[in-house]
Structure formats: structure tokens, C-alpha cells
Scaffold this active site. Structure first.
Site, mmCIF file in Angstrom:
data_model
loop_
_atom_site.group_PDB
_atom_site.id
_atom_site.type_symbol
_atom_site.label_atom_id
_atom_site.label_comp_id
_atom_site.label_asym_id
_atom_site.label_seq_id
_atom_site.Cartn_x
_atom_site.Cartn_y
_atom_site.Cartn_z
ATOM 1 N N HIS A 141 40.062 -120.105 -1.530
ATOM 2 C CA HIS A 141 39.880 -120.931 -0.335
ATOM 3 C C HIS A 141 38.462 -121.492 -0.214
ATOM 4 O O HIS A 141 38.219 -122.386 0.593
ATOM 5 C CB HIS A 141 40.233 -120.126 0.924
ATOM 6 C CG HIS A 141 39.281 -119.016 1.234
ATOM 7 N ND1 HIS A 141 39.451 -117.728 0.781
ATOM 8 C CD2 HIS A 141 38.142 -118.991 1.961
ATOM 9 C CE1 HIS A 141 38.471 -116.961 1.209
ATOM 10 N NE2 HIS A 141 37.655 -117.714 1.935
ATOM 11 N N ASP A 171 44.661 -116.349 -4.144
ATOM 12 C CA ASP A 171 43.403 -116.797 -3.547
ATOM 13 C C ASP A 171 42.233 -116.585 -4.507
ATOM 14 O O ASP A 171 41.184 -116.048 -4.139
ATOM 15 C CB ASP A 171 43.141 -116.082 -2.218
ATOM 16 C CG ASP A 171 42.112 -116.833 -1.370
ATOM 17 O OD1 ASP A 171 41.894 -118.035 -1.623
ATOM 18 O OD2 ASP A 171 41.511 -116.215 -0.480
ATOM 19 N N GLY A 242 31.023 -117.040 4.487
ATOM 20 C CA GLY A 242 29.990 -117.270 3.485
ATOM 21 C C GLY A 242 29.976 -116.183 2.430
ATOM 22 O O GLY A 242 29.523 -116.402 1.307
ATOM 23 N N ASN A 243 30.487 -114.985 2.798
ATOM 24 C CA ASN A 243 30.634 -113.902 1.829
ATOM 25 C C ASN A 243 31.835 -114.112 0.912
ATOM 26 O O ASN A 243 31.932 -113.493 -0.152
ATOM 27 C CB ASN A 243 30.800 -112.551 2.522
ATOM 28 C CG ASN A 243 29.492 -111.878 2.858
ATOM 29 O OD1 ASN A 243 29.129 -111.734 4.008
ATOM 30 N ND2 ASN A 243 28.762 -111.465 1.829
ATOM 31 N N SER A 244 32.771 -114.961 1.332
ATOM 32 C CA SER A 244 34.009 -115.146 0.578
ATOM 33 C C SER A 244 33.712 -115.526 -0.868
ATOM 34 O O SER A 244 32.911 -116.423 -1.138
ATOM 35 C CB SER A 244 34.862 -116.235 1.221
ATOM 36 O OG SER A 244 35.366 -115.818 2.464
ATOM 37 N N LEU A 299 62.056 -109.491 -8.541
ATOM 38 C CA LEU A 299 63.082 -108.454 -8.498
ATOM 39 C C LEU A 299 64.402 -109.012 -7.996
ATOM 40 O O LEU A 299 65.472 -108.614 -8.457
ATOM 41 C CB LEU A 299 62.614 -107.301 -7.607
ATOM 42 C CG LEU A 299 63.296 -105.940 -7.766
ATOM 43 C CD1 LEU A 299 63.134 -105.426 -9.192
ATOM 44 C CD2 LEU A 299 62.701 -104.944 -6.778
ATOM 45 N N GLY A 300 64.341 -109.922 -7.017
ATOM 46 C CA GLY A 300 65.561 -110.551 -6.508
ATOM 47 C C GLY A 300 66.198 -109.824 -5.356
ATOM 48 O O GLY A 300 67.431 -109.761 -5.266
ATOM 49 N N VAL A 301 65.376 -109.259 -4.449
ATOM 50 C CA VAL A 301 65.917 -108.563 -3.284
ATOM 51 C C VAL A 301 65.204 -109.040 -2.019
ATOM 52 O O VAL A 301 64.047 -109.466 -2.060
ATOM 53 C CB VAL A 301 65.751 -107.026 -3.395
ATOM 54 C CG1 VAL A 301 66.579 -106.478 -4.528
ATOM 55 C CG2 VAL A 301 64.286 -106.643 -3.537
#
EC number: 3.4.21.107
Length: 505
Positions: A141, A171, A242-244, A299-301
Site C-alpha cells: 500500500h 500487501d 510512515g513506518n509501513s 481447498l474449496g470450502v
């Protein structure tokens, strides 16, 4: 002589007390007696040794980490062009005054002319260098949608950066700058982290470059609602906007995560920080460098939490696990024999306590590999070996609820206070269902309390398949009253278990 001043100060209160006592009893002491009393008093000893003492508690010293790997942490600034549409009509279309301002628009335009303005939005973030030739990792982001990215090193050298790859689900982003012989950070193993271990974050909160903060691991594998594929590291390390994208170090100086999110009501740090595990990050980064598409395990559940009431209805000892509400036809789970009503409690040896823990485990599984899925089938523990495939690209298609058309048979179920009808071929085709009954009317009673509404399809009750209205009536007639019973219902293309308590016959 060095101790004379402190000793005299300490003795003075004692002498004052003696004088007061003497005055109360009507006698006084002479000068000789005063001297004798002072001379015979024990001398107080004060330790003036200023040599450094050994610390009773060993606290971590972070300076070696910063000295060695701090230069590999970078500041990232990005610029995004945002188009803003402006309309001269000051009133919305539903306003009674809207029509009076329409004629101010240009011919052929409704509501006045629309003007486009381009606004530049600048954002700051952090990142870290993983190779000497200029590959840099940051949070997705930080640079998503950016038209221009600039990376600044600790020596104040700035470089334009190229976006190599970005994953919204994880992300994570990989950048490249044209430079050589750059300092790098060592990559650790986030699977070895334990709650309570010390951590160190480096970044640019609110634009204050090269800020260092510390804390401990608060929790592991923490699921968040909007990022179901990321098993977050929760900590109390103070991070802010800003830490991201900045690194999260362990005490060996290894990066074990990317600082990503905070939980806040004010916009600032409130004690809850969330970081992406580096093992998840580097799997994505390697795919970026190899120019491979990012794939997620499938997995399909459809799953849901096991509430205490649902656990009682399913006769489970504890309300833990992920309850399977539906199994996609032909999916890996279906081929392995997993059924609706099963409760997934482990995945590849890792416990699944709630529904939020399962998607990251499945999503991070390499497609084409096998996974051992521990389930409770009617309360009995079983293990299913599942060949995990890649997540299909059309899994995010929206579902629409469907109302019944031209029903063939209608029946009232008094113990549930509902009216139901058999499925029609149109509904079976549109929703890809092959059994069940459609709810067409709900009165005040057990069904309404369970959350049933017209348009829903009842497919199971008490883990017994419902094929038609006659089957439902027969099953309901055999069930006890005033006891919670699990019921599988479908709304649109989503299935969910609810708990219903039937009234007396």
C-alpha cells in the site's frame, strides 16, 4: 574529613530530640556532656564507591543492530495523480433545488458542467534493501497506484525506483533502484518467533526518518478481517503512518517481518501493531524476481466459526475449529472426502481454533502439494490428505440472492413456523444446488429466531440431507423439542450453519 558534613547532618535530628526530652523533664546537659554524647555516638558509614555496578536485570542493547543494519533501511516517497471531478450544481440530484441549477450546465450535460482537476498525492513509507544490486522490499500500500517512486538512503542519496511486482492480497511490493554495493539486511525465519521475544522496528513515522522503536511479540498468526491470507505478527512495537514497509528485527539482527498496520481510533499508535511475517513476504518476493504469477492455495470450502451454541448442537466438547458450511463440487476438499458439517481442527499439524486461522494456512500452501487436514466428522476425529490446487481466478464473483419461481409444492412446518417449497429447475441451475427446499414464508417462532428469511434454501437439518418438503417434514417430526439443532441454509451462493431450537409437537 570527607564524611564529616554528611555525618553532622544526619546526627542533627537526633540531638534536637534529646534537647526536647531534657526540657520536658526539667534538667539540662552541660557542654561536656554534649561532647561526650557526640563522641560516643556510632559513626555512620556511607558507601562512596562510584565504580559501575552489574545490572540486576539484563535489558537488550539495540545499538549493534542499528550500527550494522541501519544503513540498509530506506525511506520511500511516492506520488500519485488523482483525478477529481467537480460539478457546478451545488445540490444533489435528489434535492428539490437541483432542477433550478440544471440550466447553468453546458448543452447536453445534466446537472451542470463537470470539470476535471488533477491532484498530486504524496505519501511516505519505509523499506529495506535485500540485495546489493538494489532490490528493495516494502508494503504494497506504500506504492500502490504511484506514478513516481523515490528511494532515499541513510546517506541522503536518492534514487528513482521501478516497481517490479505488487501483491494486494499479501500487501507486499518489490522495488528496484539502479545502484551497486548497497548494504543489506539478513533475512530471518518468522516461524521461529515466540510470544514475548524482543523486537525492533526502524522506519519513518510521520516523516521522521530513521526512527527506532522497540517492543515484544504479543501474538502470532493473528488473522485480520480484510487480509485473510496474512498470518500477522502482533506486537506492541510503536509504529505509526510512515513506518509501513519498514523492517521488524529480532535480537539477532534478522528481519522477521514488514511493519504493516496498526489498530487505532485516533490515527496514531494505541499499543497494537501488525506485521507481515517475512516467510510470507519472501515467498512472494521470489515469485516477483522470477516473474511468476502469485498463486494461493485452494481447498474449496466455505467455513464459519463454531459458537458455543453450535458446538452443543453438533455434540462437540469445545467450540473450536472451522465449521465447513459447503464444499465446492470437484474441489480438493470434495475429492478428499470433506463434507459439509465437518469441523476442521488442524491443518498440516497446526491447530485451527477459529475460522480466521484457516485461510492463511491454506493460502500459503504451495499449489500442487499435499496437506493433512484434521476434521471432526460427526464428532469422530479423522485425517484427510488433500492435494491443494491454485485458487481459481473467478472466486471473487459476487453472489445474488434468488427468489423461488413457479414452485411445485408448498408445505407448512408448524414446529418451525415456516412455509417451504420444493426447488425449481431454474433455481437449481442458477445456484448450482441439487437438493433442499426454499423458504417462502417465515412467522414469529423458531425459524425467525434462527435468522431464516424468505429466499433461503434449507439443505440440512440435524446433519441430515433435505431433498424436498416431505423429507424436511419427516426429519423435523422426529427431532426433540427445546434442544439446539444444526441446520444448513443457503442464501444466494453462500452457505452457513445456523442453530434452531424446535417447539413442541
Amino acid at each position: 574529613m570527607a564524611n564529616s558534613r554528611p555525618n553532622s547532618l544526619l546526627k542533627r535530628p537526633k540531638l534536637l530530640i534529646t534537647a526536647v526530652v531534657a526540657a520536658c523533664f526539667g534538667f539540662s546537659l552541660g557542654a561536656t556532656e554534649w561532647a561526650q554524647a557526640d563522641a560516643t555516638a556510632p559513626a555512620l558509614s556511607i558507601n562512596t564507591n562510584t565504580a559501575p555496578q552489574q545490572a540486576l536485570v539484563a535489558l537488550p542493547d539495540f545499538t549493534p543492530i542499528i550500527d550494522r543494519y541501519g544503513p540498509a533501511v530506506v525511506n520511500i516517497s511516492s506520488t500519485t495523480n488523482k483525478v477529481i471531478h467537480q460539478q457546478t450544481n451545488p445540490f444533489p440530484p435528489n434535492s428539490p433545488f437541483y432542477q433550478f441549477f440544471q440550466h447553468f450546465g453546458a448543452p447536453g450535460q445534466r446537472g451542470g458542467p463537470r470539470h476535471q482537476q488533477h491532484e498530486k498525492i504524496q505519501s511516505l513509507g519505509s523499506g529495506f534493501i535485500i540485495s546489493p544490486d538494489g532490490y528493495i522490499v516494502t508494503a504494497g500500500h506504500v506504492v500502490r497506484g504511484a506514478n513516481h517512486i523515490v528511494v532515499t538512503l541513510t546517506n541522503h542519496h536518492a534514487y528513482p525506483a521501478k516497481l517490479i511486482g505488487l501483491s494486494v492480497r499479501y500487501d507486499t511490493a518489490l522495488l528496484k533502484i539502479d545502484a551497486k554495493d548497497l548494504p543489506t539486511v539478513p533475512i530471518g525465519n518468522s516461524d521461529h518467533l515466540k510470544v514475548g521475544q524482543w523486537l525492533l522496528a526502524v522506519g519513518a513515522p510521520f516523516g521522521f526518518y530513521n526512527t527506532v522503536t522497540q517492543g515484544v511479540v504479543s501474538a502470532m498468526n493473528r488473522p485480520l478481517p480484510d487480509d485473510e491470507y496474512i498470518p500477522f505478527i502482533q506486537s506492541d512495537v510503536p509504529i505509526n503512518p510512515g513506518n509501513s514497509g519498514g523492517p521488524l528485527f529480532n535480537m539477532k539482527g534478522q528481519v522477521i517481518g514488514i511493519n504493516d498496520q496498526i489498530y487505532t481510533n485516533s490515527g496514531g499508535y494505541m499499543g497494537l501493531s501488525f506485521s507481515i511475517p517475512i516467510n510470507t513476504v519472501m515467498r512472494v518476493v521470489q515469485d516477483f524476481k522470477d516473474h511468476k504469477p502469485i498463486q494461493f492455495g485452494y481447498l474449496g470450502v466455505e467455513v464459519q466459526d463454531v459458537t458455543p451454541q453450535m458446538a452443543q448442537a453438533l455434540h462437540l466438547q469445545e467450540p473450536v475449529g472451522a465449521l465447513v458450511a459447503s464444499v465446492m463440487p470437484g474441489s480438493p476438499a470434495a475429492k478428499a472426502g470433506i463434507q459439509a458439517g465437518d469441523v476442521i481442527v488442524t491443518y498440516n499439524g497446526k491447530p485451527v481454533y477459529n475460522v480466521g486461522q484457516l485461510p492463511p494456512l491454506v493460502g500459503n500452501t504451495v499449489p500442487g502439494s499435499h496437506a493433512n487436514v484434521g476434521i471432526l466428522h460427526h464428532g469422530v476425529a479423522e485425517t484427510k490428505n488433500v492435494l491443494v490446487t491454485a485458487l481459481p481466478k473467478n472466486m471473487d464473483e459476487p453472489s445474488n440472492s434468488t427468489q423461488p419461481s413457479k414452485p411445485t409444492k408448498t408445505l407448512k412446518i408448524p414446529r418451525m413456523d415456516i412455509h417451504v417449497q420444493d426447488l425449481t429447475p431454474d433455481i437449481e441451475k442458477q445456484l448450482d444446488v441439487h437438493h433442499g427446499v426454499v423458504v417462502v414464508g417465515v412467522s414469529e417462532g423458531p425459524a425467525a429466531e434462527a435468522g431464516l428469511m424468505p429466499g433461503m434454501i434449507i439443505q440440512q437439518i440435524n446433519q441430515q440431507t433435505v431433498n424436498n418438503v416431505s423429507t424436511l417434514a419427516s426429519i423435523v417430526a422426529s427431532l426433540p423439542a427445546d434442544q439446539p439443532v444444526p441446520m444448513l441454509v443457503r442464501q444466494g451462493k453462500a452457505s452457513i450453519y445456523v442453530v434452531i431450537t424446535l417447539s413442541k409437537k
